[in-house]
Design an enzyme around this catalytic site. Sequence first.
Site, PDB file in Angstrom:
ATOM      1  NE  ARG A 149      -3.124   0.598  -0.722  1.00  0.00           N
ATOM      2  CZ  ARG A 149      -3.357   0.627  -2.018  1.00  0.00           C
ATOM      3  NH1 ARG A 149      -2.974   1.662  -2.746  1.00  0.00           N
ATOM      4  NH2 ARG A 149      -3.977  -0.377  -2.611  1.00  0.00           N
ATOM      5  CE  LYS A 193      -0.711  28.314  -4.767  1.00  0.00           C
ATOM      6  NZ  LYS A 193      -1.735  28.909  -5.658  1.00  0.00           N
ATOM      7  CE  LYS A 198       3.737  34.625  -4.894  1.00  0.00           C
ATOM      8  NZ  LYS A 198       3.163  33.264  -4.856  1.00  0.00           N
ATOM      9  CD  GLU A 240       2.487  37.798  -7.071  1.00  0.00           C
ATOM     10  OE1 GLU A 240       2.598  36.567  -7.007  1.00  0.00           O
ATOM     11  OE2 GLU A 240       1.790  38.465  -6.278  1.00  0.00           O
ATOM     12  CG  ASP A 296      -0.446  36.600  -9.502  1.00  0.00           C
ATOM     13  OD1 ASP A 296      -0.431  35.397  -9.813  1.00  0.00           O
ATOM     14  OD2 ASP A 296      -1.119  37.051  -8.551  1.00  0.00           O
TER      15      ASP A 296
END
Length: 290
Positions: free
Chosen positions: A104, A139, A171, A205, A226
Site C-alpha cells: 500500500r 503548493k 510577492k 511579482e 500574476d
Amino acid sequence: MLTTAPTLPTARIEAVVSAALAEDAPWGDLTAEVFLPAEATAGAELAAREPGVLAGIDVFAAAFRLTDPAVRIHPLAADGDRFAAGDVLATVTGPARAVVQAERVALNLLQRMCGIATLTRRFVDAVEGTGASVTDTRKTTPGLRALERHAVRCGGGVNHRFSLSDAVMAKDNHLAVLEQQGLDLTEAIRCARARLGHTTALEVEVDRLEQIEPVLAGGVDVIMLDNFSLPDLARGVELVAGRAVVEASGTVTLETVADIARTGVDVISSGALTHSAPHLDLGLDMTVTA
C-alpha cells in the site's frame, strides 16, 4: 524500453518511505503475521490500469527493500516513460509477508507521483512549439515536495525554487508591506539586490502593468505577471522587452495554458501540477506460493 530520467537522491527517498512505512505498520503487519506462513513467497506484477507517465519507480522499490531486503524488484520501464493501460511496469518477488506489508505504501506514493507526471506532460504537450516552459510551485504536499517535484520533471516540466531559502521572490504581500511603509519599490529592489550574492536570483511579482517599469528599474532577474488577462500578458511581454525573464502565473489550467504560452511569456507556473493531480490507477496483481 528504458530511457534516461532524472534521479532522486537515495537519502530523500528513504526518509520519506521510512516515515510512511512506520506510519502504516508501526509494530508490523498483524494480518500478514497471523494469516501468511513465514516461509511463503509471493510474486506480483505492477500493472497500469490507465495510460500515463511513470514517476517514482525507485520510490516504489524502496518501500519493499526497506521492509525486507530479500524482496526483489525488476523494473520494466523507467521514470519519464509513457505507458498504456495494461502495461506491466515492474515485477516483485520475495517473502509474501513483506510484499503485502509494503504494497500500500509503495502504490500510494507511486500513484501520486505518476498522476503528477501525467498531468504535467499534458501541460507540456499543450505548450509545445511556443518556447514557454511549464514549472511547478511550492503548493506541494508537506513532506513530499522532493518526490512531487521529481514527478514534475518526469513529466517534462521544470522546477521553481525548491524552498524559501533558495531565491528571493517578492510577492504581493511583500509589496503591500513596502507600500504601507511608504517605501519606494525601485529603491527597495535595488537595496535587496545589493545584499545578495551574484548567484542568487531575484524575482518580483506584479499584478498590474504600471508596476512593470519600476520593478525592472530595480534590476530583477525574473518578473512574474500574476493573474493578468491575455491581452495584458502580451502587453507585459512587450514592455519587458527581454530585460528579464517573464513568468505568468495565476488561473493557469490545462484549458488556458496554450493561450498563455502564445502571449510570449518565458515561463508558466501552475500549482495545479501538484495540488490538483489525480492519483493514477495502478495495481499490484499478486500470487502467493508456499
